[in-house]
Design an enzyme around this catalytic site. Structure first.
Site, PDB file in Angstrom:
ATOM      1  N   SER A 193       0.819  -1.199   0.000  1.00 41.99           N
ATOM      2  CA  SER A 193       0.000   0.000   0.000  1.00 41.99           C
ATOM      3  C   SER A 193       0.866   1.269   0.000  1.00 41.99           C
ATOM      4  CB  SER A 193      -0.955  -0.035   1.197  1.00 41.99           C
ATOM      5  OG  SER A 193      -1.942   0.963   1.075  1.00 41.99           O
ATOM      6  N   ASP A 405      -8.577  -5.476  -6.275  1.00 44.41           N
ATOM      7  CA  ASP A 405      -8.305  -4.242  -5.552  1.00 44.41           C
ATOM      8  C   ASP A 405      -8.715  -3.052  -6.403  1.00 44.41           C
ATOM      9  OD1 ASP A 405      -7.279  -2.104  -4.140  1.00 44.41           O
ATOM     10  OD2 ASP A 405      -5.175  -2.631  -4.478  1.00 44.41           O
ATOM     11  N   HIS A 461      -6.876  -5.609  -1.383  1.00 42.64           N
ATOM     12  CA  HIS A 461      -5.878  -4.646  -0.893  1.00 42.64           C
ATOM     13  C   HIS A 461      -5.713  -4.879   0.609  1.00 42.64           C
ATOM     14  CE1 HIS A 461      -3.802  -0.693  -1.460  1.00 42.64           C
ATOM     15  NE2 HIS A 461      -3.936  -0.673  -0.157  1.00 42.64           N
TER      16      HIS A 461
END
Length: 484
Positions: A193, A405, A461
């Site tokens: 991330s 994601d 994610h």
């Protein structure tokens, strides 16, 4: 006298060598004495029956001026072959999300036991797909203000992307000096991330210092990033193309928004009425989806306000604890953020903090993702140039994306990878786990640098939280220098 000159020269050279060695020892000792770290071996943890079947160390390392920043870490030695297995520094995103997220929700050896949770102190199960099976991992709470990391001054919390990367690098240097047996191990830096901004900066700094002979020399082999935030504008604009490919918006709406907005869906011209209208329609199609995984619901109980197609960091920093704990009964609709409540209950327990050797009074309340990091400034607009520079280093890299994601769509990640103008060695092809397609992969190279890119089918994610078995196989093969 002339005959004695060579001997005199040897004496002078010997003397200079001793002086150089003395200065080196003084330098190293100064760094060691300047450290404000402490660490302890943790053999038992509340919520886990008996002795831990792996070596866990927790501690602090002081960085910054006068060590005013105290970074907390969890270190787990490889459960495989610790004498030969690599060392991995792992960073979680946010910024401000605790590395406990990586440890118990993604790639560490413990997982919360959700099925038997009764509202009391959560218990643990062993994760058979822990990456500590083939690597020793430092899970670092960074930047300061994350997890159990804290500053001794208010000014210490004023951090930028660049400062955070520098402090993480300083942490790593000091940690290695204090753990010299790991200096000879292959070193990797990784994360997911938002750490997509931070990791490439750290890798570049290590390369620069290794090149000029700074000690300690770090045996860095490469880096890996999962679902990485790299260029927020590019990532966010890729959501429209991704939504069309995943049938989240209609072909007609895709063509309309593409035509009216000319490929720019975030920084829209306020006078472009058609584009604004089409972007609003796209947003409406996506608003009920959990952006971290498009097959899961977006819970209205604690959903942050929409920012349209722009990068919405709040989705990564949800704190449903006070809301959920105040309810008379659990919500009927399951949502993934609810599982994060267990980490709040566990980390804020006094017995747990004593077991982890947390310094009393250093933090008020532990939160999984710190939403109050108002002193943090994002000063890296795009990390693409860092990756471009790293193609000159000879390192190897693994970039992977969960293909469900929506926050950082794989098509956007592929876009910046292709912009590096590397040589495509292996074209898009499936990679398998237990005879099933686990995702698709490509291999690139430039000079002596190599990059493996992989999608993880059904991953969100971030990917290991949703597909631990597949990500375990992917990482294990890559670390062993095997093709996926």
């Amino acid at each position: 006298m002339v005959g004695h000159q060579p001997q005199l020269g040897r004496k002078l050279r010997t003397s200079n060598n001793f002086i150089t060695l003395a200065w080196l020892l003084v330098s190293v000792l100064s760094e060691l004495l300047g450290m404000a770290e402490s660490h302890t071996i943790v053999e038992t943890l509340p919520g886990f029956p008996g002795k831990l079947p792996f070596k866990l160390e927790t501690g602090y390392v002081g960085v910054g001026e006068a060590d005013d920043i105290q970074l907390f870490y969890y270190f787990i030695e490889s459960e495989g072959n610790p004498k030969k297995d690599p060392l991995l520094l792992w960073l979680t995103g946010g910024p401000g999300c605790s590395s406990l997220t990586g440890l118990v929700y993604e790639i560490g050896p413990l997982s919360f036991n959700y099925e038997d949770f009764d509202g009391n102190l959560p218990t643990f199960l062993l994760n058979p797909y822990s990456w500590t099976k083939f690597a020793s991992i430092i899970f670092l709470d960074a930047p300061v203000g994350t997890g159990f990391s804290y500053a001794t001054t208010s000014q210490g919390y004023n951090v930028t992307d660049q400062i955070a990367a520098a402090q993480n690098y300083e942490f790593l240097r000091k940690w290695l000096l204090d753990h010299p047996k790991f200096m000879s191990k292959e070193l990797y830096v990784g994360g997911d991330s938002y750490s997509g901004f931070i990791v490439p900066i750290i890798v570049q700094e290590i390369y620069n210092d290794n090149s000029v002979g700074r000690t300690p020399f770090m045996k860095l082999n490469g880096y890996l990033l999962g679902n990485p935030v790299t260029d927020p504008g590019r990532d966010a604009n890729a959501r429209v193309e991704y939504a069309r490919g995943m049938a989240l918006i209609s072909p007609e709406l895709y063509e309309a928004v593409k035509r009216s907005c000319h490929g720019e869906y975030v920084n829209v011209d306020p006078e472009n009425v058609e584009c604004l209208k089409d972007v609003a329609a796209v947003t409406m199609c996506l608003e009920k989806l959990y952006p971290a995984h498009i097959l899961e619901p977006n819970c209205t109980l604690n959903s942050p306000k929409s920012k349209g197609l722009g990068w919405n960091q709040a989705f990564l920093e949800q704190n449903p604890t006070d809301i959920l704990l105040s309810l008379s009964q659990p919500p009927a609709l399951w949502c993934r953020p609810y599982t994060y409540v267990l980490s709040y209950l566990w980390c804020n327990d006094e017995c747990v903090q004593n077991a982890l050797h947390i310094r009393k009074g250093t933090i008020k309340t532990w939160v999984r993702c710190n939403k109050t990091m108002s002193a943090y400034t994002s000063d890296v607009i795009s990390a693409v140039d860092y990756h471009r520079n790293l193609t000159k280093t000879g390192y190897r890299s693994l970039i992977y994306s969960g293909d469900h994601d929506l926050l950082v769509p794989y098509v956007g990640t592929l876009g910046w990878i292709r912009s590096l103008n590397m040589t495509l060695n292996d074209a898009w092809a499936p990679w398998l786990v237990d005879g099933q397609v686990a995702g698709y992969t490509m291999d690139f190279s430039k000079n002596h640098y190599s990059m493996t890119y992989a999608t993880v089918k059904g991953g969100g994610h971030t990917a290991p939280e949703y597909k631990p078995k597949e990500c375990f196989a992917m990482a294990k093969r890559w670390f062993a220098h095997y093709p996926l």
